[in-house]
Design a protein around this motif. Structure first.
Motif, PDB file in Angstrom:
ATOM      1  N   VAL A   9      -4.219   1.332 -11.096  1.00 32.94           N
ATOM      2  CA  VAL A   9      -4.868   1.793  -9.571  1.00 32.94           C
ATOM      3  C   VAL A   9      -6.213   2.868 -10.140  1.00 32.94           C
ATOM      4  CG1 VAL A   9      -4.906   2.840  -7.641  1.00 32.94           C
ATOM      5  CG2 VAL A   9      -3.477   0.793  -8.497  1.00 32.94           C
ATOM      6  N   ILE A  10      -7.337   3.134 -10.262  1.00 29.79           N
ATOM      7  CA  ILE A  10      -7.734   4.093 -10.588  1.00 29.79           C
ATOM      8  C   ILE A  10      -8.982   4.355  -9.013  1.00 29.79           C
ATOM      9  CG2 ILE A  10      -9.194   3.046 -13.033  1.00 29.79           C
ATOM     10  CD1 ILE A  10     -11.262   2.343 -11.644  1.00 29.79           C
ATOM     11  N   GLU A  11      -9.649   5.479  -9.664  1.00 22.04           N
ATOM     12  CA  GLU A  11     -10.319   6.673  -7.830  1.00 22.04           C
ATOM     13  C   GLU A  11      -9.468   6.495  -6.764  1.00 22.04           C
ATOM     14  OE1 GLU A  11     -12.900   2.919  -7.563  1.00 22.04           O
ATOM     15  OE2 GLU A  11     -14.030   3.708  -8.873  1.00 22.04           O
ATOM     16  N   SER A  12      -8.239   6.919  -7.415  1.00 19.76           N
ATOM     17  CA  SER A  12      -7.216   7.746  -6.434  1.00 19.76           C
ATOM     18  C   SER A  12      -6.660   8.668  -5.921  1.00 19.76           C
ATOM     19  CB  SER A  12      -5.859   6.963  -6.672  1.00 19.76           C
ATOM     20  OG  SER A  12      -5.270   7.630  -8.035  1.00 19.76           O
ATOM     21  N   GLY A  13      -7.316   9.650  -7.381  1.00 20.03           N
ATOM     22  CA  GLY A  13      -7.064  10.882  -7.322  1.00 20.03           C
ATOM     23  C   GLY A  13      -6.069  11.236  -8.049  1.00 20.03           C
ATOM     24  N   PHE A  14      -5.184  11.078  -8.460  1.00 20.60           N
ATOM     25  CA  PHE A  14      -3.757  11.574  -9.282  1.00 20.60           C
ATOM     26  C   PHE A  14      -4.230  11.672 -10.372  1.00 20.60           C
ATOM     27  CE2 PHE A  14      -1.251  10.491 -12.487  1.00 20.60           C
ATOM     28  CZ  PHE A  14       0.558  10.875 -11.704  1.00 20.60           C
ATOM     29  N   ILE A  15      -4.578  12.860 -10.539  1.00 17.33           N
ATOM     30  CA  ILE A  15      -3.775  14.103 -11.598  1.00 17.33           C
ATOM     31  C   ILE A  15      -3.083  13.502 -12.765  1.00 17.33           C
ATOM     32  CG2 ILE A  15      -3.999  16.174 -12.081  1.00 17.33           C
ATOM     33  CD1 ILE A  15      -6.477  14.949 -10.464  1.00 17.33           C
ATOM     34  N   GLY A  16      -3.851  13.324 -13.997  1.00 19.25           N
ATOM     35  CA  GLY A  16      -2.899  13.044 -14.943  1.00 19.25           C
ATOM     36  C   GLY A  16      -1.798  14.099 -15.645  1.00 19.25           C
ATOM     37  N   GLY A  17      -1.541  13.917 -16.955  1.00 20.92           N
ATOM     38  CA  GLY A  17      -0.925  13.842 -18.199  1.00 20.92           C
ATOM     39  C   GLY A  17      -2.363  15.827 -18.258  1.00 20.92           C
ATOM     40  N   MET A  18      -3.534  15.219 -18.549  1.00 18.80           N
ATOM     41  CA  MET A  18      -4.354  16.235 -19.006  1.00 18.80           C
ATOM     42  C   MET A  18      -5.254  17.375 -17.749  1.00 18.80           C
ATOM     43  SD  MET A  18      -3.874  16.699 -22.341  1.00 18.80           S
ATOM     44  CE  MET A  18      -4.926  17.758 -22.699  1.00 18.80           C
ATOM     45  N   ASP A  23       3.184  -4.934 -11.364  1.00 17.85           N
ATOM     46  CA  ASP A  23       3.265  -5.697 -10.552  1.00 17.85           C
ATOM     47  C   ASP A  23       1.914  -5.979  -9.393  1.00 17.85           C
ATOM     48  OD1 ASP A  23       3.976  -6.827  -7.548  1.00 17.85           O
ATOM     49  OD2 ASP A  23       6.103  -5.885  -7.937  1.00 17.85           O
ATOM     50  N   LYS A  24       1.350  -6.198  -9.145  1.00 18.64           N
ATOM     51  CA  LYS A  24      -0.117  -6.776  -8.809  1.00 18.64           C
ATOM     52  C   LYS A  24       0.040  -5.794  -7.161  1.00 18.64           C
ATOM     53  CE  LYS A  24      -4.472  -8.339  -8.274  1.00 18.64           C
ATOM     54  NZ  LYS A  24      -5.651  -9.825  -7.639  1.00 18.64           N
ATOM     55  N   ALA A  25       1.159  -6.511  -6.445  1.00 22.03           N
ATOM     56  CA  ALA A  25       1.477  -6.035  -5.368  1.00 22.03           C
ATOM     57  C   ALA A  25       1.950  -4.581  -4.625  1.00 22.03           C
ATOM     58  CB  ALA A  25       2.729  -7.071  -4.386  1.00 22.03           C
ATOM     59  N   LYS A  26       2.656  -4.111  -5.515  1.00 24.16           N
ATOM     60  CA  LYS A  26       2.578  -2.266  -5.984  1.00 24.16           C
ATOM     61  C   LYS A  26       1.163  -1.580  -7.030  1.00 24.16           C
ATOM     62  CE  LYS A  26       7.538  -2.607  -7.422  1.00 24.16           C
ATOM     63  NZ  LYS A  26       8.457  -2.196  -7.785  1.00 24.16           N
ATOM     64  N   ALA A  27       0.562  -1.879  -7.394  1.00 21.96           N
ATOM     65  CA  ALA A  27      -0.725  -1.739  -7.039  1.00 21.96           C
ATOM     66  C   ALA A  27      -1.583  -1.634  -6.148  1.00 21.96           C
ATOM     67  CB  ALA A  27      -0.714  -2.407  -8.735  1.00 21.96           C
ATOM     68  N   GLU A  28      -1.860  -2.809  -4.971  1.00 19.87           N
ATOM     69  CA  GLU A  28      -2.472  -2.723  -4.743  1.00 19.87           C
ATOM     70  C   GLU A  28      -1.361  -2.033  -2.905  1.00 19.87           C
ATOM     71  OE1 GLU A  28      -2.641  -6.900  -4.234  1.00 19.87           O
ATOM     72  OE2 GLU A  28      -4.008  -7.055  -5.354  1.00 19.87           O
ATOM     73  N   GLN A  29      -0.599  -1.959  -2.945  1.00 22.51           N
ATOM     74  CA  GLN A  29      -0.031  -1.050  -1.466  1.00 22.51           C
ATOM     75  C   GLN A  29       0.198   0.698  -2.425  1.00 22.51           C
ATOM     76  OE1 GLN A  29       4.451  -1.534  -2.020  1.00 22.51           O
ATOM     77  NE2 GLN A  29       4.830  -0.198   0.376  1.00 22.51           N
ATOM     78  N   PHE A  30       0.318   0.790  -3.779  1.00 20.77           N
ATOM     79  CA  PHE A  30      -0.104   2.609  -3.854  1.00 20.77           C
ATOM     80  C   PHE A  30      -1.692   2.720  -4.252  1.00 20.77           C
ATOM     81  CE2 PHE A  30      -1.740   5.315  -6.963  1.00 20.77           C
ATOM     82  CZ  PHE A  30      -0.367   7.118  -6.195  1.00 20.77           C
ATOM     83  N   ALA A  31      -2.710   1.304  -3.912  1.00 23.71           N
ATOM     84  CA  ALA A  31      -4.054   1.389  -3.970  1.00 23.71           C
ATOM     85  C   ALA A  31      -4.254   1.952  -2.142  1.00 23.71           C
ATOM     86  CB  ALA A  31      -5.104   0.425  -3.776  1.00 23.71           C
ATOM     87  N   GLN A  32      -4.216   1.448  -1.696  1.00 22.25           N
ATOM     88  CA  GLN A  32      -3.678   0.884   0.216  1.00 22.25           C
ATOM     89  C   GLN A  32      -3.267   1.808   0.321  1.00 22.25           C
ATOM     90  OE1 GLN A  32      -1.898  -2.213   2.276  1.00 22.25           O
ATOM     91  NE2 GLN A  32      -3.337  -2.461   3.768  1.00 22.25           N
ATOM     92  N   GLU A  33      -2.317   3.030   0.151  1.00 24.08           N
ATOM     93  CA  GLU A  33      -1.310   3.685   0.687  1.00 24.08           C
ATOM     94  C   GLU A  33      -1.712   5.895   0.344  1.00 24.08           C
ATOM     95  OE1 GLU A  33       2.713   3.902  -0.066  1.00 24.08           O
ATOM     96  OE2 GLU A  33       3.123   1.735   0.864  1.00 24.08           O
ATOM     97  N   LYS A  34      -3.294   5.435  -0.627  1.00 23.44           N
ATOM     98  CA  LYS A  34      -3.327   6.892  -1.731  1.00 23.44           C
ATOM     99  C   LYS A  34      -4.602   6.730  -1.508  1.00 23.44           C
ATOM    100  CE  LYS A  34       0.942   8.241  -2.411  1.00 23.44           C
ATOM    101  NZ  LYS A  34       1.867   8.912  -1.211  1.00 23.44           N
ATOM    102  N   GLY A  35      -5.117   5.871  -1.686  1.00 27.28           N
ATOM    103  CA  GLY A  35      -6.543   5.762  -2.293  1.00 27.28           C
ATOM    104  C   GLY A  35      -6.541   4.588  -3.299  1.00 27.28           C
ATOM    105  N   GLY A  36      -7.705   4.449  -4.002  1.00 25.56           N
ATOM    106  CA  GLY A  36      -8.629   3.506  -5.325  1.00 25.56           C
ATOM    107  C   GLY A  36      -9.193   2.143  -5.260  1.00 25.56           C
ATOM    108  N   ARG A  37      -8.421   1.951  -6.598  1.00 23.49           N
ATOM    109  CA  ARG A  37      -8.894   0.008  -6.515  1.00 23.49           C
ATOM    110  C   ARG A  37      -8.129  -0.488  -7.555  1.00 23.49           C
ATOM    111  NH1 ARG A  37     -13.800  -1.108  -9.547  1.00 23.49           N
ATOM    112  NH2 ARG A  37     -14.687   0.745 -10.169  1.00 23.49           N
ATOM    113  N   VAL A  38      -7.436  -1.357  -7.576  1.00 25.49           N
ATOM    114  CA  VAL A  38      -7.188  -2.244  -8.963  1.00 25.49           C
ATOM    115  C   VAL A  38      -8.234  -3.250  -9.310  1.00 25.49           C
ATOM    116  CG1 VAL A  38      -5.022  -3.574  -9.355  1.00 25.49           C
ATOM    117  CG2 VAL A  38      -5.070  -2.127  -7.141  1.00 25.49           C
TER     118      VAL A  38
END
Length: 166
Positions: free
Chosen positions: A119-128, A138-153
Motif C-alpha cells: 500500500v503506497i500513498e496512504s500517508g503512513f509515516i514509517g520508521g524514519m 494477503d492482497k485482500a488485507k492490503a486492499e482493505q487497508f487502502a480503502q479504509e485509510k487511503g492509498g493504492r496497492v
C-alpha cells in the motif's frame, strides 16, 4: 578396444550426469531484529523505529542480512546502480499479521518481498519519519487497508521509482 570404449563412454556419461545436477540451496530464513540489526543507510538500530522493516540476503552471505529501517530504503537499494545486485532473497514485514504497529517485528511476521502487496500513498509515516509503503502478504488485507485509510496497492515489480525516491 571395445571394452575401453564402453568404459570411457560410461565414465563420460557419469560425469555428464554429475554436471547436470544443479542443486540450489534454499534461501536463508529471515532473522529476528536484535541489537545487531543496524539500518544500512541510517546506521541506527532497527528496534528503535516504528513501521515495517526489510532485510536483504546477498548471495554467499546467508548469515548476515542487510537491514533497512523502511520499505522505501529497501526498494532504493534494489534500484541504485552502486548497490550489490547479487540478491538471494528479500524479506519485509507482513503488516497484515502485526498486532502492535509500533513494534511490528515483535511478531516475526516476515514474508518474501517479491510476493508482497504494497500500500503506497496512504500517508503512513514509517520508521524514519517519512511516508512509507506497507507490505501485506494477503492482497485482500492490503486492499482493505487502502480503502479504509487511503492509498493504492502495487506489487513488487510495479513499485513506482517516483514513489521510492520522492
Amino acid at each position: 578396444m571395445i571394452k575401453h570404449t564402453i568404459c570411457a563412454c560410461g565414465i563420460a556419461a557419469a560425469l555428464a550426469a554429475c554436471g547436470s545436477k544443479t542443486e540450489t540451496a534454499p534461501p536463508p530464513a529471515p532473522q529476528s531484529i536484535s541489537s545487531e540489526s543496524i539500518g544500512h543507510y541510517c546506521t541506527m538500530n532497527l528496534a528503535e523505529h516504528i513501521g515495517p522493516k526489510a532485510q536483504i540476503f546477498l548471495n554467499g552471505k546467508p548469515d548476515k542480512p542487510v537491514w533497512f529501517s523502511t520499505i522505501k530504503q529497501m526498494f532504493g537499494y534494489t534500484k541504485l546502480p552502486e548497490e550489490p545486485k547479487g540478491i538471494a532473497v528479500i524479506y519485509v514485514t507482513d503488516m497484515g499479521q502485526v498486532g502492535d504497529w509500533n513494534k511490528p517485528n515483535a511478531d516475526g511476521a516476515w514474508i518474501d518481498a517479491k510476493k508482497a502487496y504494497y500500500v503506497i500513498e496512504s500517508g503512513f509515516i514509517g520508521g524514519m519519519g517519512a511516508e512509507d509503503a506497507l507490505p501485506f502478504a494477503d492482497k485482500a488485507k492490503a486492499e482493505q487497508f487502502a480503502q479504509e485509510k487511503g492509498g493504492r496497492v502495487v506489487g513488487f515489480d510495479d513499485m513506482p521509482e517516483a514513489y521510492i525516491f520522492q
